[in-house]
Design a protein around this motif. Sequence first.
Motif, mmCIF file in Angstrom:
data_model
loop_
_atom_site.group_PDB
_atom_site.id
_atom_site.type_symbol
_atom_site.label_atom_id
_atom_site.label_comp_id
_atom_site.label_asym_id
_atom_site.label_seq_id
_atom_site.Cartn_x
_atom_site.Cartn_y
_atom_site.Cartn_z
ATOM 1 N N GLY A 152 21.610 64.699 52.155
ATOM 2 C CA GLY A 152 22.334 65.060 53.322
ATOM 3 C C GLY A 152 21.234 65.303 54.419
ATOM 4 O O GLY A 152 21.263 64.942 55.473
ATOM 5 N N GLN A 153 20.324 66.173 53.668
ATOM 6 C CA GLN A 153 19.082 66.438 54.608
ATOM 7 C C GLN A 153 18.215 65.216 55.098
ATOM 8 O O GLN A 153 17.918 64.693 56.209
ATOM 9 C CB GLN A 153 18.257 67.431 53.911
ATOM 10 C CG GLN A 153 17.135 67.859 54.782
ATOM 11 C CD GLN A 153 16.165 68.766 53.954
ATOM 12 O OE1 GLN A 153 15.284 68.102 53.193
ATOM 13 N NE2 GLN A 153 16.297 69.855 54.175
ATOM 14 N N ILE A 154 18.154 64.385 54.218
ATOM 15 C CA ILE A 154 17.510 63.023 54.229
ATOM 16 C C ILE A 154 18.013 62.201 55.370
ATOM 17 O O ILE A 154 17.248 61.674 56.417
ATOM 18 C CB ILE A 154 17.536 62.043 52.944
ATOM 19 C CG1 ILE A 154 16.561 63.062 51.963
ATOM 20 C CG2 ILE A 154 16.531 60.697 53.339
ATOM 21 C CD1 ILE A 154 16.579 62.293 50.498
ATOM 22 N N VAL A 155 19.284 61.852 55.315
ATOM 23 C CA VAL A 155 20.023 61.022 56.228
ATOM 24 C C VAL A 155 20.005 61.740 57.638
ATOM 25 O O VAL A 155 19.885 61.248 58.766
ATOM 26 C CB VAL A 155 21.491 60.751 55.850
ATOM 27 C CG1 VAL A 155 22.473 59.962 56.777
ATOM 28 C CG2 VAL A 155 21.303 60.064 54.352
ATOM 29 N N ALA A 156 20.261 63.063 57.743
ATOM 30 C CA ALA A 156 20.488 63.783 59.071
ATOM 31 C C ALA A 156 19.185 63.658 59.780
ATOM 32 O O ALA A 156 19.006 63.580 60.955
ATOM 33 C CB ALA A 156 20.739 65.321 58.789
ATOM 34 N N MET A 157 17.968 63.918 59.069
ATOM 35 C CA MET A 157 16.845 64.047 59.812
ATOM 36 C C MET A 157 16.441 62.546 60.073
ATOM 37 O O MET A 157 15.622 62.386 61.063
ATOM 38 C CB MET A 157 15.678 64.538 58.550
ATOM 39 C CG MET A 157 15.837 65.894 58.596
ATOM 40 S SD MET A 157 15.382 66.705 60.097
ATOM 41 C CE MET A 157 13.529 66.460 60.353
ATOM 42 N N LEU A 158 16.690 61.500 59.311
ATOM 43 C CA LEU A 158 16.402 60.054 59.744
ATOM 44 C C LEU A 158 17.055 59.904 60.951
ATOM 45 O O LEU A 158 16.310 59.369 61.803
ATOM 46 C CB LEU A 158 17.004 59.279 58.586
ATOM 47 C CG LEU A 158 16.905 57.670 58.937
ATOM 48 C CD1 LEU A 158 15.199 57.227 58.885
ATOM 49 C CD2 LEU A 158 17.605 56.652 57.973
ATOM 50 N N SER A 159 18.276 60.180 61.211
ATOM 51 C CA SER A 159 18.908 59.919 62.581
ATOM 52 C C SER A 159 18.382 60.589 63.643
ATOM 53 O O SER A 159 18.133 59.985 64.615
ATOM 54 C CB SER A 159 20.657 60.418 62.427
ATOM 55 O OG SER A 159 21.385 59.473 61.281
ATOM 56 N N LEU A 160 17.921 61.887 63.541
ATOM 57 C CA LEU A 160 17.361 62.859 64.497
ATOM 58 C C LEU A 160 16.152 62.082 64.782
ATOM 59 O O LEU A 160 15.710 62.018 66.097
ATOM 60 C CB LEU A 160 17.188 64.288 64.128
ATOM 61 C CG LEU A 160 16.580 65.044 65.283
ATOM 62 C CD1 LEU A 160 17.462 65.086 66.280
ATOM 63 C CD2 LEU A 160 16.247 66.546 64.315
ATOM 64 N N VAL A 161 15.151 62.045 64.006
ATOM 65 C CA VAL A 161 13.894 61.317 64.114
ATOM 66 C C VAL A 161 13.985 59.979 64.828
ATOM 67 O O VAL A 161 13.080 59.671 66.024
ATOM 68 C CB VAL A 161 13.034 61.430 62.952
ATOM 69 C CG1 VAL A 161 11.584 60.512 63.411
ATOM 70 C CG2 VAL A 161 12.796 62.756 62.543
#
Length: 282
Positions: free
Chosen positions: A165-174
């Motif tokens: 979840g953290q990996i996907v969320a940070m990908l979308s944000l960055v």
Amino acid sequence: MLASGLSFVGVTGIVRYLGTDLPAAQSAFVRFGWGVVFLAPTLVPMLRGGLPGLYLPLHLGRGLVHVAAVVCWFYAMARIPVAEVTAIGYLNPVLLTLGTVVFFGERLSLRRVLAIGVALIGALIVLRPGLREVTDGHIAQICAAVFFAGSYLFAKRLSMVASAGQIVAMLSLVVTLALAPWALWVWVPMSLAQLAWLAVVAACATAGHYCMSRAFAAAPIAVSQPVVFLQLIWAALLGWAVFGEAVDLFVLIGGAVIVGSVSYITWAESRKRRRDLVPEVL
């Protein structure tokens, strides 16, 4: 990885349907902006808690590489048949294999070298340079394959220290933040229908990335990656049934060559690992 592949086929079909009316950077920005909205319940508490210093450079590095990948992919998807986009994308496992050797210290065995060579022959069968025109869409998809491989290497490293979840969320944000200036520069008016379709793209892509991150955490890339080859069949059927694209025999043959080469090396190395685990009888 099977669920991830199905999700990305949905992404492919919708982006092909939207066509070239929107600039690639704008489409990618809106898609990832929707991703941030969907992942807000994960992002907000995560950002409040802060990220360990080791993780942030990895997230930033992956996001920047992924920006280049998605812009090239959106550009290619609107200009060449669905099956060709998918078949050229099969270069990802080949590039991932080279990447794991360089960055993770994995051994480049003779089997791997031969598989890489055969896979590149398969890519040439798909492209057929000299026998037909290699367009800017084909070149963009080759570049996308290179950048996506780099993004997946970051994802593999992140799967060792962060949750899916953290990996996907940070990908979308960055990616959203990095795309914003470029998207505003080329922005054109868009309809509510286009906005809604890109929301569906974001939902499918977010599900695909989440499933992929879970797969990377559960198994080596050599085990999880070959499953994505089923996408060629689905993509060819989608292009034929929905967009009236002829099924190109050379694309299917080239894709099958790549599938066979990488699947063989995966099977052979799996057998070798099992033999190595058997204790030697003295």
